[in-house]
Design an enzyme around this catalytic site. Structure first.
Site, PDB file in Angstrom:
ATOM      1  N   ARG A  53     -24.702  -8.213  -8.577  1.00  0.00           N
ATOM      2  CA  ARG A  53     -23.294  -8.803  -9.076  1.00  0.00           C
ATOM      3  C   ARG A  53     -23.006  -8.876 -10.527  1.00  0.00           C
ATOM      4  NH1 ARG A  53     -23.051 -13.820  -9.276  1.00  0.00           N
ATOM      5  NH2 ARG A  53     -23.951 -14.395  -7.526  1.00  0.00           N
TER       6      ARG A  53
ATOM      7  N   TYR B 271       4.249  -3.975 -12.291  1.00  0.00           N
ATOM      8  CA  TYR B 271       3.430  -3.596 -10.916  1.00  0.00           C
ATOM      9  C   TYR B 271       3.616  -4.709  -9.937  1.00  0.00           C
ATOM     10  CZ  TYR B 271      -0.062  -2.489  -7.367  1.00  0.00           C
ATOM     11  OH  TYR B 271      -0.545  -2.458  -6.178  1.00  0.00           O
TER      12      TYR B 271
ATOM     13  N   ASP C 167      -1.900  -2.816 -19.553  1.00  0.00           N
ATOM     14  CA  ASP C 167      -2.138  -1.911 -18.139  1.00  0.00           C
ATOM     15  C   ASP C 167      -1.921  -0.465 -18.454  1.00  0.00           C
ATOM     16  OD1 ASP C 167      -2.241  -0.932 -15.523  1.00  0.00           O
ATOM     17  OD2 ASP C 167      -1.516  -2.790 -14.686  1.00  0.00           O
TER      18      ASP C 167
ATOM     19  N   LYS D  37      -6.300   4.686  -9.380  1.00  0.00           N
ATOM     20  CA  LYS D  37      -5.335   5.833  -9.660  1.00  0.00           C
ATOM     21  C   LYS D  37      -5.845   7.041 -10.302  1.00  0.00           C
ATOM     22  CE  LYS D  37      -3.174   2.453  -7.697  1.00  0.00           C
ATOM     23  NZ  LYS D  37      -2.572   1.356  -8.386  1.00  0.00           N
TER      24      LYS D  37
HETATM   25  C1  PLP Z   1      -2.223  -0.067  -8.509  1.00  0.00           C
HETATM   26  C2  PLP Z   1      -2.029  -0.811  -9.665  1.00  0.00           C
HETATM   27  C3  PLP Z   1      -2.444  -2.259  -9.758  1.00  0.00           C
HETATM   28  C4  PLP Z   1      -3.521  -2.813  -8.986  1.00  0.00           C
HETATM   29  O1  PLP Z   1      -4.601  -2.036  -8.598  1.00  0.00           O
HETATM   30  P1  PLP Z   1      -5.413  -2.024  -7.192  1.00  0.00           P
HETATM   31  O2  PLP Z   1      -6.610  -1.297  -7.402  1.00  0.00           O
HETATM   32  O3  PLP Z   1      -4.477  -1.680  -6.164  1.00  0.00           O
HETATM   33  O4  PLP Z   1      -5.890  -3.432  -7.077  1.00  0.00           O
HETATM   34  C5  PLP Z   1      -2.179  -2.740 -10.941  1.00  0.00           C
HETATM   35  N1  PLP Z   1      -1.586  -2.100 -11.909  1.00  0.00           N
HETATM   36  C6  PLP Z   1      -0.832  -0.965 -11.862  1.00  0.00           C
HETATM   37  C7  PLP Z   1       0.365  -0.101 -12.989  1.00  0.00           C
HETATM   38  C8  PLP Z   1      -1.023  -0.325 -10.572  1.00  0.00           C
HETATM   39  O5  PLP Z   1      -0.399   1.196 -10.342  1.00  0.00           O
END
Ligand code: PLP
Length: 379
Positions: free
Chosen positions: A46, A98, A170, A195
């Site tokens: 962890r 998001y 982000d 992603k």
């Molecule tokens: C998918 C996404 C998230 C969240 O990520 P997870 O891996 O689904 O928890 C946050 N910000 C953006 C822009 C995303 O596309």
């Protein structure tokens, strides 16, 4: 080392026992101590793990940060980054962020005393007027989801510096191959590695990359304390995915540009949201700030929800599914999918309508993608 070379080689922690060319998976939950003072750098997974550390070194190098913590999901990364702030602090965020981030801010952290303002981040005056004495953070997501509005990162970090606020970006939608927010003054970068960074739709993960010692220490502490670190298996998959990030992004972008051009000409399409088209309101800014236009786009179709459903169930290559950034093309309907948790009012304010379809363009041949979307729209 150039970017693509860093993708392949940085943090690749080879196994000296057998001279493996790639990082092995160390699933061990615990590590043996030599004596009461000495470990080989790890004691409990962890808190730290060699496979995860390899990924963290790689991602920090790609974004130009000093440290990275890989987390179980993108939301875990966002949760961890929120712990750079405390109850009573005010954070300014985009009104088209998001959906999951919006939910975490509006429905979880608001109840805990954090304060948020959701404003159009393309409007610098709106950001300035949202500032209060408690403003401690500005949350940047660019291009935004699903309407691909582009925020001027340097302008926003300029405002943040004036008021002493921390900026978090982000960077999920473009990946560090196409955009490195720290080069524009951002303090902290988060990703959903689910992603583009992993890129193969076979893992959920996230990361927080920091550029300052105090932030790095806090994030490292919080990720361990909350227990949201990335599993060694998942870290290994993301590390493998990242190696092809550059060539994949190039292929993604080729398809997106071809598709956007077709959609812009199609009689049943009312509007295309893609910064790569010259008539997009933020085309010049995107050109200046980004290394390319990415492969996310949205469009409004004539005929509302019924027409949307007809088109989305007729595509053969584009799969109707949430998520983005994988090698396979996906279509999504924000109103019932990614942005379902937003109130109708909030969606309207952000400009997300019943007619909006979002596309994550994969790496299939652009001709096949264009032909498939064409037949679905013509049906
Ligand atoms: C998918 C996404 C998230 C969240 O990520 P997870 O891996 O689904 O928890 C946050 N910000 C953006 C822009 C995303 O596309």
């Amino acid at each position: 080392m150039q970017f693509e070379t860093r993708c392949v080689h940085v943090g690749v922690n080879k196994d000296s026992t057998y001279n493996s060319c790639i990082t092995p998976i160390y699933p061990s939950s615990t590590f043996q101590w030599d004596d009461l003072e000495t470990t080989k750098g790890f004691d409990y997974t962890r808190s730290g793990n060699p496979t995860r550390q390899a990924l963290e070194q790689n991602l920090a190098a790609l974004e130009g940060g000093i440290d990275c913590r890989a987390t179980a999901t993108g939301m875990a990364a966002i949760t961890s980054a929120l712990h750079l702030f405390k109850p009573g602090d005010h954070i300014i965020a985009g009104n088209d962020i998001y959906g999951g981030t919006y939910r975490l801010f509006a429905d979880v952290y608001s109840d805990m005393g954090y304060k948020f303002s959701f404003v159009p981040m393309t409007d610098l005056d709106a950001i300035r007027s949202a500032v209060t004495d408690e403003t401690k953070g500005i949350w940047i997501e660019t291009p935004s989801n699903p309407l691909l509005n582009v925020t001027d990162i340097s302008a926003v970090t300029g405002i943040a510096r004036e008021i002493g606020a921390t900026t978090v970006a982000d960077n999920t939608f473009l990946s560090p191959y196409l955009q490195r927010p720290m080069e524009h003054g951002v303090d902290v970068v988060i990703h959903s590695t689910t992603k583009y960074l992993n890129g193969h739709s076979d893992v959920v993960g996230g990361c927080v990359i920091t550029s300052q010692e105090d932030h790095a220490e806090r994030i490292s502490f919080v990720v361990n304390a909350l227990g949201v670190s990335c599993s060694p298996f998942d870290a290994w998959l993301v590390l493998r995915g990242v190696k092809t990030l550059g060539p994949r992004m190039e292929a993604h972008q080729r398809g997106a540009m071809a598709l956007a051009r077709m959609l812009a000409e199609h009689p049943r399409v009312e509007r295309v949201y893609f910064p790569g088209l010259p008539d997009h309101p933020h085309h010049e800014l995107a050109k200046r700030q980004q290394g390319g236009f990415g492969a996310m786009l949205s469009f409004d179709i004539q005929g509302g929800r019924e027409a949307v459903e007809r088109a989305l169930t007729r595509t053969k290559l584009f799969q109707l599914a949430e998520s983005l950034g994988g090698v396979e093309s996906l279509v999504a309907y924000p109103v019932v999918m990614s942005h379902a948790t937003m109130s109708e009012e909030a969606r309207q304010a952000a400009g997300i309508s019943e007619s909006t379809i979002r596309v994550s363009v994969g790496i299939e041949n652009p001709d096949d993608l264009v032909a498939d979307m064409h037949q679905a729209l013509d049906a």
